[in-house]
Enzyme design. Structure first.
Site, PDB file in Angstrom:
ATOM      1  NE  ARG A 121     -26.800 -24.214  22.051  1.00  0.00           N
ATOM      2  CZ  ARG A 121     -26.893 -25.306  21.307  1.00  0.00           C
ATOM      3  NH1 ARG A 121     -28.056 -25.816  21.007  1.00  0.00           N
ATOM      4  NH2 ARG A 121     -25.807 -25.920  20.883  1.00  0.00           N
ATOM      5  CG  ASP A 155     -24.165 -28.408  12.420  1.00  0.00           C
ATOM      6  OD1 ASP A 155     -25.010 -29.263  12.752  1.00  0.00           O
ATOM      7  OD2 ASP A 155     -23.118 -28.214  13.059  1.00  0.00           O
ATOM      8  CE  LYS A 165     -22.446 -24.003  17.883  1.00  0.00           C
ATOM      9  NZ  LYS A 165     -22.364 -25.279  18.593  1.00  0.00           N
ATOM     10  CG  ASN A 166     -19.504 -26.736  16.320  1.00  0.00           C
ATOM     11  OD1 ASN A 166     -20.006 -26.262  17.335  1.00  0.00           O
ATOM     12  ND2 ASN A 166     -20.220 -27.320  15.362  1.00  0.00           N
ATOM     13  NE  ARG A 172     -25.744 -34.464  18.875  1.00  0.00           N
ATOM     14  CZ  ARG A 172     -25.459 -33.168  18.872  1.00  0.00           C
ATOM     15  NH1 ARG A 172     -26.335 -32.297  19.279  1.00  0.00           N
ATOM     16  NH2 ARG A 172     -24.276 -32.758  18.461  1.00  0.00           N
ATOM     17  CB  CYS A 188     -30.045 -32.797  22.253  1.00  0.00           C
ATOM     18  SG  CYS A 188     -29.377 -33.158  20.656  1.00  0.00           S
TER      19      CYS A 188
END
Ligand code: UD1
Length: 448
Positions: free
Chosen positions: A418, A326, A22-23, A122, A117
């Protein structure tokens, strides 16, 4: 309202297939805006963050099409706007990753401030300081950030902290143009290295991406390319921890062995047995760390076997190659069942303990002192209804549910969607009893 309903206590056994990262995908999609023609990305995961980035790129005038299940074409030739819509930037912080590419390509970018968030404040100060150093005029007021490239110049940028997003935005901003830039204390995450590889295939001159010092020499044009995204190391780590927490046997891949070393080391320390299916992983036992393969990214499958409660661990999350933040919630779920007391210190994000109260409701014994969670391992967890407040906290709660006795209902699964493509389906293939069910929203009692 959709929720996951999990009947816990089943050992996972089988193969779990990992999608593209994803990232990395999000940043490559943004970088594709700088090309003169279409780019095709392979192995892009079908998750809602990717859909949001598609909406961002389309709102800027680019065209995006799925050519097949995981193959995405981005044609930036219609690019005609430099302001991504507020609602999309607010929905997904990674929208700020269009800043560097838009500044490089259009000379200008304006976006609403992404703000905080649920995993803590952030800020984007490092992104903005870096863009100023590259010669941009940056105005940061009224909740909006606007940057214009006024006088591109050579620069040496020392990041106060190795921010992943700032490193990536600065590499992109410098890739197209006439300047020559060195970024010191750059983030070393594999996704940064992947962005550098991708840009170089487009014709950029980026050296050292994925290391502490990155050098970028601007070029006049970038061309579209076809590129396969690296596997998602966080998704792989989540599946390994799912195998471990259920004391199962799982084969997880494809992964780039070097990308999961921090987790593999902790899982071995906790008492799991790990092996590499193709024998191409880091061959610790033979004393060699040599890797072979295509473009520095050999892939392999990792086999994990877990038989008993984990031994307790002391873990600090850190920038790569440290233990990834993460995976912290998923690791914490696992350690809540350890045979002893573990310490987990979160150093990357300011407030990433959303999952703690929910794990405690399932029977875990966790106390947070500042940035450290003290986890006194318990022999078992009990299923109940829990709320996912962010993507990785949600994954941690699903893992806890797989191991708990009885039924766990995880609410807030839109956060999980997500970043995980059909998490329930994938876990079911390895024997988990997890399904997505539609619940009627309970009416809020009047007068309360
Ligand atoms: C990326 C990942 C995210 C991961 C994080 C750290 C994406 C889309 N997201 O986020 O999943 O958790 O890396 O591995 O790739 N900071 C500042 N000022 C800045 C920038 C960052 O203070 O200008 C701070 C942040 O508040 C945070 C820390 O630095 O506390 C890490 O942030 P950063 O490395 O930038 O993470 P992201 O790129 O946002």
């Amino acid at each position: 309202m959709s929720v996951y309903r999990i009947e816990g206590g089943r050992r996972l056994e089988g193969r779990l297939t990992v999608r593209g990262a994803k990232n990395a995908s999000l940043k490559l999609m943004a970088a594709a805006l700088m090309a003169e023609g279409p780019t095709v990305l392979e192995a892009v995961p079908r998750i809602t963050d990717i859909e949001t980035m598609i909406s961002v790129l389309q709102a800027l005038g680019a065209q995006c099409h799925w050519l097949s299940d995981h193959v995405l074409e981005i044609d930036p030739r219609g690019l005609n706007r430099w302001e991504p819509p507020d609602r999309l930037v607010r929905r997904m912080r990674a929208s700020v990753q269009v800043m560097g590419p838009l500044l490089a390509k259009m000379g200008r970018v304006r976006l609403t401030y992404p703000g905080g968030c649920s995993i803590g404040a952030r800020p984007i100060d490092l992104h903005l300081e870096g863009l100023r150093a590259l010669g941009a005029e940056v105005v940061d007021e009224g909740g909006y950030v606007e940057a214009r490239m006024v006088q591109p110049r050579d620069a040496v940028i020392h990041l106060d902290y190795p921010s992943v997003g700032a490193t990536e935005n600065l590499i992109c901003a410098a890739a197209l143009g006439s300047g020559s830039v060195r970024i010191l204390n750059a983030a070393q995450e594999p996704e940064v290295a992947e962005l550098g590889r991708f840009l170089n295939r487009m014709g950029a001159r980026v050296r050292g991406a994925g290391q502490g010092t990155v050098e970028v020499e601007g070029v006049r044009r970038l061309t579209g390319v076809r590129h396969a995204v690296i596997p998602d190391r966080i998704e792989a780590g989540t599946y390994l921890l799912a195998g471990a927490i259920t004391r199962g046997q799982v084969e997880v891949g494809p992964v780039v062995p070097a990308h999961v070393e921090a987790l593999v080391a902790r899982l071995e320390a906790a008492g799991c047995q790990l092996a590499w299916a193709g024998g191409r992983g880091p061959r610790r036992r033979e004393g060699s760390l040599a890797l072979e393969g295509v473009e520095g990214n050999p892939v392999d499958w990792v086999i994990l076997r877990a038989e008993r409660r984990p031994r307790p661990l002391h873990v600090r999350t850190q920038p790569h190659p440290g233990f990834p933040t993460d995976l912290q919630p998923q690791l914490m779920a696992y350690l809540s069942l350890a045979d002893g007391t573990s310490l987990v210190t979160e150093t990357v994000h300011t407030a990433r303990f959303n999952h703690v109260d929910e794990l405690v409701r399932m029977g875990a014994s966790i106390q947070v002192e500042g940035r450290t969670a003290v986890i006194r391992g318990v022999p078992g967890l009990t299923g109940t209804t829990v709320q996912a407040d962010d993507l990785r906290a949600g994954a941690g709660l699903v893992l806890a549910g797989l191991a708990a006795e009885g039924t766990t209902v995880v609410e807030g699964i839109e956060h999980i969607r997500r970043g995980y493509e059909d998490l329930a389906g994938r876990l079911r293939e390895a024997g988990a009893a997890i399904e997505e069910v539609e619940l009627e929203e309970e009416p809020v009692p009047a007068g309360v």
